[in-house]
Design an enzyme around this catalytic site. Structure first.
Site, short mmCIF file in Angstrom:
data_model
loop_
_atom_site.label_atom_id
_atom_site.label_comp_id
_atom_site.label_asym_id
_atom_site.label_seq_id
_atom_site.Cartn_x
_atom_site.Cartn_y
_atom_site.Cartn_z
N TYR A 40 30.16 -66.93 -14.15
CA TYR A 40 29.13 -67.91 -13.82
C TYR A 40 28.12 -67.88 -14.97
O TYR A 40 27.70 -66.80 -15.41
CB TYR A 40 28.48 -67.50 -12.50
CG TYR A 40 27.31 -68.36 -12.09
CD1 TYR A 40 27.52 -69.66 -11.63
CD2 TYR A 40 26.02 -67.88 -12.15
CE1 TYR A 40 26.45 -70.45 -11.26
CE2 TYR A 40 24.95 -68.67 -11.77
CZ TYR A 40 25.18 -69.95 -11.33
OH TYR A 40 24.12 -70.72 -10.96
N ASP B 227 31.99 -60.54 -8.00
CA ASP B 227 31.35 -61.74 -7.50
C ASP B 227 32.43 -62.50 -6.73
O ASP B 227 33.34 -63.06 -7.32
CB ASP B 227 30.80 -62.55 -8.69
CG ASP B 227 30.02 -63.78 -8.25
OD1 ASP B 227 30.27 -64.27 -7.13
OD2 ASP B 227 29.18 -64.26 -9.03
N ARG C 29 9.55 -57.60 3.64
CA ARG C 29 10.17 -57.38 2.31
C ARG C 29 11.15 -56.21 2.37
O ARG C 29 12.07 -56.12 1.57
CB ARG C 29 9.10 -57.15 1.23
CG ARG C 29 9.66 -56.80 -0.13
CD ARG C 29 8.70 -57.05 -1.28
NE ARG C 29 7.36 -56.55 -1.04
CZ ARG C 29 7.01 -55.25 -1.11
NH1 ARG C 29 7.90 -54.33 -1.41
NH2 ARG C 29 5.78 -54.89 -0.85
N LYS D 222 26.38 -71.00 -1.71
CA LYS D 222 27.57 -71.84 -1.86
C LYS D 222 28.34 -71.94 -0.53
O LYS D 222 27.79 -72.45 0.42
CB LYS D 222 28.43 -71.28 -3.00
CG LYS D 222 27.63 -70.92 -4.26
CD LYS D 222 27.02 -72.14 -4.93
CE LYS D 222 25.98 -71.77 -5.99
NZ LYS D 222 26.42 -70.85 -7.02
C1 LIG Z 1 25.86 -70.02 -7.94
C2 LIG Z 1 26.53 -68.78 -8.35
C3 LIG Z 1 25.78 -67.63 -8.64
C4 LIG Z 1 24.26 -67.63 -8.59
O1 LIG Z 1 23.81 -67.80 -7.29
P1 LIG Z 1 22.35 -68.43 -6.91
O2 LIG Z 1 22.38 -68.39 -5.44
O3 LIG Z 1 22.29 -69.79 -7.50
O4 LIG Z 1 21.34 -67.52 -7.51
C5 LIG Z 1 26.46 -66.49 -9.01
N1 LIG Z 1 27.82 -66.49 -9.09
C6 LIG Z 1 28.57 -67.56 -8.81
C7 LIG Z 1 30.05 -67.49 -8.92
C8 LIG Z 1 27.95 -68.75 -8.44
O5 LIG Z 1 28.70 -69.83 -8.18
#
Ligand SMILES: *Cc1c(COP(=O)(O)O)cnc(C)c1O
Length: 400
Positions: A115, A188, A57, A213
């Protein structure tokens, strides 16, 4: 940061790992804890006298390799060597980072077209802990400046290109403005990946990704990453927050990410080219109001994207003249593209944000930021471009 190899080469190479068996690819260290030769040795590691692992962890050798690779990729062009921490999801990257940097009572300043999960996290969870969120349009920097001056802002979060409208924010301008007001900045960078856009080099403090992604790219794992300067005053707290909130990733997902990164450069190139090809062919279509794609000359944020991205990405969205009815009927007529609430995989996927990813987002926010009920988001894959275009065109023809 010294640049020995091109980013594409870094993607393919496995970083070195303590590896007695000379395994050619990254081993999965699937263990919850690590053991020691003597209690003195254990104490040396626990007290930080000697480098070593304690408990997964906290950290794990498989994770460390992937963290180093991601930090390296994201740090190209930055004036320092960043560090990275893998988290259990993109959402936990954001929540861990915010929980670490915010001081009691501080507010979060962000944009409305985030998001959907991020908007929900801020409005529901962080609000509950006394951190209010202010949402503004980041293309109006005067408004941003006056909001920073009149509020106790602890962190600025931007997302560019944004989901699902693909609107872009001038990263360098926001970073500079935030710096003059000593405000922590978070971006992000999921849509762009470190290959298309390097926010650390533009002065942003912390980058997060949903590695679920593009970075993983194959839709077979959930994870995220936080990347920033280990000398930043908040870094020790970020490390601690991940450890104590238990938002660390695991060796299996880290291994999948590592496998995905190897082909990231090739995938991104093909996916971006396919997306641009689709966008150009859909622009001006009779049934479509607007194609949102940063590469199109007439897209409102084209010049911002051109300045800070090396390619325009593999996401686009199309707004139907006939609204939700047209959007849904188009989706149902697709034969090749699949309906899936994710993005960045190697196959093309479509989504209707108004009834899925943005279902829980305040309709007022959606309306203000162009997240209309006629909008269809397309995550473009690596298929043959004509197969993709033919599928989209036949579905458009049949759509109401
Ligand atoms: C999918 C996504 C998230 C969240 O990510 P998870 O891995 O599903 O928790 C945050 N920001 C963007 C732009 C995303 O496409």
């Amino acid at each position: 940061m010294k640049r020995k190899y091109h980013q594409h080469t870094i993607c393919v190479q496995d970083a070195t790992i303590d590896n007695n068996f000379k395994s050619h690819t990254l081993p999965i260290y699937s263990t919850s804890s690590f053991d020691y030769n003597s209690i003195e040795d254990a104490i040396d590691v626990f007290t930080g006298q000697r480098e070593g692992y304690v408990y997964s962890r906290y950290s794990n050798p498989t994770l460390r390799v992937v963290e180093k690779k991601l930090a390296h990729l994201e740090g190209i062009g930055a004036s320092y060597e960043p560090e990275a921490l893998l988290t259990s999801s993109g959402m936990s990257a954001i929540s861990t980072l915010l929980a670490a940097v915010l001081k009691p009572g501080q507010k979060i300043l962000t944009q409305g077209n985030l998001y959907g999960g991020t908007t929900e996290l801020l409005k529901k969870q962080f609000h509950k802990f006394g951190h209010d969120t202010i949402m503004l349009n980041f293309n109006n920097l005067d408004k941003i400046a006056s909001s920073i001056q009149s509020n106790n802002i602890g962190a600025i979060i931007i997302e560019t290109p944004a989901n699902p409208t693909l609107n872009c924010v001038d990263i360098a301008a926001v970073a500079q403005l935030a710096r003059t007001h000593q405000c922590t900045t978070i971006i992000d960078n999921t849509f762009a990946t470190p290959l298309l856009q390097q926010p650390l080099a533009l002065g942003i403090d912390f980058v997060i990704h949903s590695t679920t992604k593009y970075i993983n790219g194959h839709g077979n794992g959930i994870a995220g990453v936080i990347i920033g300067n280990p000398e930043h005053p908040s870094w020790p707290m970020i490390w601690d927050t991940r450890k104590l909130m238990g938002t660390t990733s695991n060796p299996w997902d880290a291994w999948l990410i590592n496998n995905g990164i190897k082909t990231l450069a090739l995938r991104m190139e093909k996916q971006c080219n396919n997306a641009f090809f689709l966008a150009k062919n859909l622009d001006q279509h009779l049934k479509i109001n607007k194609v949102n794609y940063p590469g199109l000359q007439d897209f409102e944020d084209h010049s911002i994207a051109k300045k800070q991205m090396s390619h325009y990405g593999a996401m686009l969205s199309i707004d139907f003249k006939s609204g939700q009815k047209g959007a849904l009927s188009f989706i149902n007529h697709l034969e090749l593209c699949t309906i899936a609430p994710t993005l960045g995989d190697v196959d093309t996927m479509v989504l209707h944000p108004a009834t899925s990813s943005h279902l829980k987002v305040d309709p007022k926010i959606c309306e203000e930021y162009g997240i209309t009920s006629g909008l269809v988001r397309i995550s473009v894959g690596i298929e043959n471009e004509n197969d993709l275009l033919n599928d989209v065109m036949q579905a458009l023809e049949k759509s109401s």
